[in-house]
Design a protein around this motif. Structure first.
Motif, PDB file in Angstrom:
ATOM      1  N   GLY A  43       0.784  -1.231   0.000  1.00 44.54           N
ATOM      2  CA  GLY A  43       0.000   0.000   0.000  1.00 44.54           C
ATOM      3  C   GLY A  43       0.811   1.274   0.000  1.00 44.54           C
ATOM      4  O   GLY A  43       0.265   2.364  -0.260  1.00 44.54           O
ATOM      5  N   LEU A  44       2.104   1.180   0.262  1.00 39.97           N
ATOM      6  CA  LEU A  44       2.899   2.405   0.373  1.00 39.97           C
ATOM      7  C   LEU A  44       3.047   3.119  -0.965  1.00 39.97           C
ATOM      8  O   LEU A  44       2.946   4.352  -1.044  1.00 39.97           O
ATOM      9  N   PHE A  45       3.255   2.374  -2.032  1.00 40.59           N
ATOM     10  CA  PHE A  45       3.460   3.025  -3.325  1.00 40.59           C
ATOM     11  C   PHE A  45       2.167   3.626  -3.865  1.00 40.59           C
ATOM     12  O   PHE A  45       2.205   4.577  -4.644  1.00 40.59           O
ATOM     13  N   ALA A  46       1.024   3.094  -3.427  1.00 43.59           N
ATOM     14  CA  ALA A  46      -0.245   3.747  -3.771  1.00 43.59           C
ATOM     15  C   ALA A  46      -0.326   5.118  -3.124  1.00 43.59           C
ATOM     16  O   ALA A  46      -0.832   6.082  -3.727  1.00 43.59           O
ATOM     17  N   ILE A  47       0.198   5.234  -1.903  1.00 40.61           N
ATOM     18  CA  ILE A  47       0.230   6.525  -1.215  1.00 40.61           C
ATOM     19  C   ILE A  47       1.153   7.493  -1.946  1.00 40.61           C
ATOM     20  O   ILE A  47       0.812   8.664  -2.167  1.00 40.61           O
ATOM     21  N   LEU A  48       2.323   7.004  -2.349  1.00 39.16           N
ATOM     22  CA  LEU A  48       3.263   7.852  -3.086  1.00 39.16           C
ATOM     23  C   LEU A  48       2.676   8.286  -4.426  1.00 39.16           C
ATOM     24  O   LEU A  48       2.853   9.434  -4.859  1.00 39.16           O
ATOM     25  N   SER A  49       1.969   7.374  -5.081  1.00 37.23           N
ATOM     26  CA  SER A  49       1.345   7.708  -6.358  1.00 37.23           C
ATOM     27  C   SER A  49       0.262   8.767  -6.181  1.00 37.23           C
ATOM     28  O   SER A  49       0.181   9.729  -6.958  1.00 37.23           O
ATOM     29  N   LEU A  53       4.139  11.461  -6.510  1.00 40.08           N
ATOM     30  CA  LEU A  53       5.590  11.315  -6.435  1.00 40.08           C
ATOM     31  C   LEU A  53       6.147  10.255  -7.372  1.00 40.08           C
ATOM     32  O   LEU A  53       7.367  10.094  -7.461  1.00 40.08           O
ATOM     33  N   LEU A  54       5.285   9.518  -8.082  1.00 40.12           N
ATOM     34  CA  LEU A  54       5.763   8.514  -9.023  1.00 40.12           C
ATOM     35  C   LEU A  54       5.757   9.025 -10.461  1.00 40.12           C
ATOM     36  O   LEU A  54       6.016   8.255 -11.395  1.00 40.12           O
ATOM     37  N   SER A  55       5.483  10.298 -10.638  1.00 39.16           N
ATOM     38  CA  SER A  55       5.358  10.821 -11.998  1.00 39.16           C
ATOM     39  C   SER A  55       6.000  12.190 -12.174  1.00 39.16           C
ATOM     40  O   SER A  55       5.744  12.874 -13.157  1.00 39.16           O
ATOM     41  N   LEU A  56       6.833  12.593 -11.255  1.00 37.69           N
ATOM     42  CA  LEU A  56       7.261  13.991 -11.190  1.00 37.69           C
ATOM     43  C   LEU A  56       7.931  14.536 -12.449  1.00 37.69           C
ATOM     44  O   LEU A  56       7.602  15.647 -12.877  1.00 37.69           O
ATOM     45  N   PRO A  57       8.865  13.822 -13.101  1.00 39.58           N
ATOM     46  CA  PRO A  57       9.556  14.469 -14.220  1.00 39.58           C
ATOM     47  C   PRO A  57       8.885  14.285 -15.577  1.00 39.58           C
ATOM     48  O   PRO A  57       9.487  14.594 -16.604  1.00 39.58           O
ATOM     49  N   TYR A  58       7.656  13.784 -15.584  1.00 42.77           N
ATOM     50  CA  TYR A  58       6.998  13.459 -16.852  1.00 42.77           C
ATOM     51  C   TYR A  58       5.924  14.480 -17.231  1.00 42.77           C
ATOM     52  O   TYR A  58       5.463  15.253 -16.389  1.00 42.77           O
ATOM     53  N   GLN A 108       0.823   4.713 -28.360  1.00 39.67           N
ATOM     54  CA  GLN A 108       1.285   3.934 -27.208  1.00 39.67           C
ATOM     55  C   GLN A 108       1.260   4.766 -25.931  1.00 39.67           C
ATOM     56  O   GLN A 108       0.827   4.290 -24.878  1.00 39.67           O
ATOM     57  N   LYS A 109       1.719   5.990 -26.031  1.00 40.23           N
ATOM     58  CA  LYS A 109       1.742   6.847 -24.842  1.00 40.23           C
ATOM     59  C   LYS A 109       0.339   7.144 -24.339  1.00 40.23           C
ATOM     60  O   LYS A 109       0.080   7.104 -23.129  1.00 40.23           O
ATOM     61  N   GLN A 110      -0.577   7.424 -25.243  1.00 36.79           N
ATOM     62  CA  GLN A 110      -1.942   7.704 -24.821  1.00 36.79           C
ATOM     63  C   GLN A 110      -2.605   6.480 -24.202  1.00 36.79           C
ATOM     64  O   GLN A 110      -3.417   6.607 -23.286  1.00 36.79           O
ATOM     65  N   ARG A 111      -2.229   5.304 -24.662  1.00 41.13           N
ATOM     66  CA  ARG A 111      -2.834   4.079 -24.156  1.00 41.13           C
ATOM     67  C   ARG A 111      -2.323   3.702 -22.767  1.00 41.13           C
ATOM     68  O   ARG A 111      -3.088   3.301 -21.893  1.00 41.13           O
ATOM     69  N   TRP A 112      -1.006   3.807 -22.561  1.00 42.70           N
ATOM     70  CA  TRP A 112      -0.416   3.234 -21.349  1.00 42.70           C
ATOM     71  C   TRP A 112       0.144   4.250 -20.345  1.00 42.70           C
ATOM     72  O   TRP A 112       0.139   4.000 -19.139  1.00 42.70           O
ATOM     73  N   LEU A 113       0.667   5.360 -20.838  1.00 41.91           N
ATOM     74  CA  LEU A 113       1.429   6.237 -19.959  1.00 41.91           C
ATOM     75  C   LEU A 113       0.603   6.837 -18.813  1.00 41.91           C
ATOM     76  O   LEU A 113       1.110   6.918 -17.685  1.00 41.91           O
ATOM     77  N   PRO A 114      -0.646   7.257 -19.028  1.00 45.23           N
ATOM     78  CA  PRO A 114      -1.389   7.824 -17.891  1.00 45.23           C
ATOM     79  C   PRO A 114      -1.505   6.877 -16.699  1.00 45.23           C
ATOM     80  O   PRO A 114      -1.340   7.303 -15.548  1.00 45.23           O
ATOM     81  N   ASP A 115      -1.785   5.607 -16.943  1.00 49.46           N
ATOM     82  CA  ASP A 115      -1.873   4.647 -15.835  1.00 49.46           C
ATOM     83  C   ASP A 115      -0.507   4.409 -15.194  1.00 49.46           C
ATOM     84  O   ASP A 115      -0.401   4.238 -13.975  1.00 49.46           O
ATOM     85  N   MET A 116       0.541   4.406 -16.011  1.00 43.57           N
ATOM     86  CA  MET A 116       1.885   4.191 -15.483  1.00 43.57           C
ATOM     87  C   MET A 116       2.337   5.342 -14.595  1.00 43.57           C
ATOM     88  O   MET A 116       3.068   5.153 -13.619  1.00 43.57           O
ATOM     89  N   LEU A 117       1.877   6.545 -14.923  1.00 48.19           N
ATOM     90  CA  LEU A 117       2.330   7.720 -14.188  1.00 48.19           C
ATOM     91  C   LEU A 117       1.419   8.070 -13.016  1.00 48.19           C
ATOM     92  O   LEU A 117       1.901   8.438 -11.945  1.00 48.19           O
ATOM     93  N   ALA A 118       0.132   7.993 -13.208  1.00 48.86           N
ATOM     94  CA  ALA A 118      -0.790   8.499 -12.186  1.00 48.86           C
ATOM     95  C   ALA A 118      -1.871   7.497 -11.806  1.00 48.86           C
ATOM     96  O   ALA A 118      -2.795   7.849 -11.071  1.00 48.86           O
ATOM     97  N   GLY A 119      -1.753   6.271 -12.283  1.00 49.31           N
ATOM     98  CA  GLY A 119      -2.789   5.287 -12.013  1.00 49.31           C
ATOM     99  C   GLY A 119      -2.481   4.325 -10.892  1.00 49.31           C
ATOM    100  O   GLY A 119      -3.147   3.297 -10.741  1.00 49.31           O
ATOM    101  N   GLY A 120      -1.443   4.642 -10.118  1.00 41.57           N
ATOM    102  CA  GLY A 120      -1.102   3.779  -8.993  1.00 41.57           C
ATOM    103  C   GLY A 120      -0.268   2.572  -9.369  1.00 41.57           C
ATOM    104  O   GLY A 120      -0.024   1.697  -8.532  1.00 41.57           O
ATOM    105  N   LEU A 121       0.180   2.484 -10.619  1.00 37.55           N
ATOM    106  CA  LEU A 121       1.003   1.358 -11.049  1.00 37.55           C
ATOM    107  C   LEU A 121       2.469   1.595 -10.686  1.00 37.55           C
ATOM    108  O   LEU A 121       2.918   2.728 -10.567  1.00 37.55           O
TER     109      LEU A 121
END
Length: 379
Positions: A43-49, A53-58, A108-121
């Motif tokens: 659960g910790l990385f869900a909190i960071l997301s 904090l898991l998407s800062l430079p993007y 590809q970016k529109q399909r996957w990147l939002p979840d990778m950056l801000a979707g808790g993944l």
């Protein structure tokens, strides 16, 4: 002894303040329990997301924080000062997002990147193999052409967050075809993918490091990032930035060790004086301060070059070399300052010393960094 940072904007100052509060509440209160028990912080990385904090430079358009690397790395340093394993895993996640962001198509970016950056993944980076660590060009994991895409067969090693990650930046050699090493955005769970037991590590025990076994797992054709044979270019492009992440983590770890040593030296007395007032120990602490400050300045210089669009590969290697050697020195000296107590698990400095060692090894050993730096000097 909080670091007095020079941040580029008021927004960045607010971000660092938020990170410090979150890290004190969520990381510092859990680190000893999880590291000693080798237990994953569910659960910790869900909190960071959720905190961004898991998407800062993007890019903001895909859910990123649109922060300069100068700021992102200082966030990593703050995390590492409380829990090095979590900071390293955060850096690896950022590394795993880089191939898609930098080399993926718009679709590809529109399909996957939002979840990778801000979707808790959470992402992992799967480059190394049992026989191919620093020598990435000798990878043998195969990606064979099928009617629908690729069949992956082989073994990958030393994967941070392996078995826990939701996706992996996977590097494999395509055959038949170009025969070149290629990059894939692989899902974290697919038929034909299994993981070994976590490595029994010296440190960073709260986050697993494992091997992955690809036994004919099928990936769709659109999982290829970039073109076939472009994998090493993608990998090395990501590693320049990843080395800066490790430099920041190492600096945070060194800062934590320095603060522990200074606190102890201000409390412990011998011969009627605080031990910090004895010149021999005071000078040792002064050297520790100089090393930590130098490491921070070095990674920030490289980050500012990156933010300005300037070449920064050599500077990234310098920062990784300087900061990780600094962490090893400062954590060792912190144990010395605490004396016999420093050698016990009653104080965190012995853990800091164990954690520092791996930072001289991963993201390219410091011998590899010297090779990169020396090659940059040839004409």
């Amino acid at each position: 002894m909080a670091v007095n940072r020079m941040l580029p904007t008021e927004e960045a100052e607010d971000l660092i303040a938020l990170v410090r509060d979150l890290a004190d509440q969520e990381l510092a209160t859990r680190v000893e329990q999880h590291e000693s028990a080798e237990a994953y912080p569910e659960g910790l990385f869900a909190i960071l997301s959720k905190a961004g904090l898991l998407s800062l430079p993007y890019p903001e358009e895909y859910g990123g924080g649109c922060q300069p690397y100068e700021v992102y790395l200082q966030v990593l340093e703050e995390l590492a000062a409380r829990w090095a394993a979590v900071a390293v895993a955060t850096s690896v996640h950022t590394l795993a997002c880089h191939p898609l962001n930098a080399f993926g198509t718009d679709t590809q970016k529109q399909r996957w990147l939002p979840d990778m950056l801000a979707g808790g993944l959470v992402g992992g980076y799967s480059l190394s193999e049992p026989q191919a660590g620093s020598d990435a060009a000798s990878l043998t994991c195969k990606a064979e052409h099928t009617e629908a895409g690729y069949r992956i067969t082989g073994t990958k090693a030393w994967i941070t967050h392996g078995g826990k990650a939701d996706f992996y930046a996977l590097f494999a050699r395509v055959s038949p075809g170009s025969g070149g090493i290629s990059c894939f955005l692989a899902p974290g769970a697919v038929d034909g993918l299994s993981f070994g037991a976590p490595e029994r590590k010296m440190g960073l025990q709260g986050i697993p490091t494992v091997s992955a076994y690809w036994d004919g797992a099928l990936l769709d054709a659109d999982r290829l990032i970039g073109s076939e044979g472009q994998g090493l270019q993608i990998a090395f492009s990501a590693l320049d930035s990843g080395r800066l992440g490790i430099a920041a983590c190492a600096t945070g770890l060194a800062q934590a060790a320095l603060e522990a040593a200074v606190a102890y030296a201000n409390e412990r007395t011998t011969f009627g004086r605080k031990i910090i007032d004895h010149q021999g120990l005071g000078f040792l602490l002064a050297d520790m301060v100089a090393v930590v400050d130098s490491a921070r300045a070095t990674y920030l210089d490289a980050a500012r070059r990156r933010d300005a669009g300037l070449p920064f590969g050599r500077q990234a290697s310098v920062a990784k070399l300087i900061a990780t050697d600094a962490a090893m020195k400062v954590t060792t000296d912190a144990v010395q300052v605490l004396g016999g107590y420093g050698y016990t698990r009653d104080f965190p400095v012995e853990r800091y010393m164990r954690e520092a060692k791996i930072m001289q090894i991963f993201e390219g050993t410091n011998q590899i960094q010297r090779l990169v730096i020396s090659r940059s000097l040839t004409h």
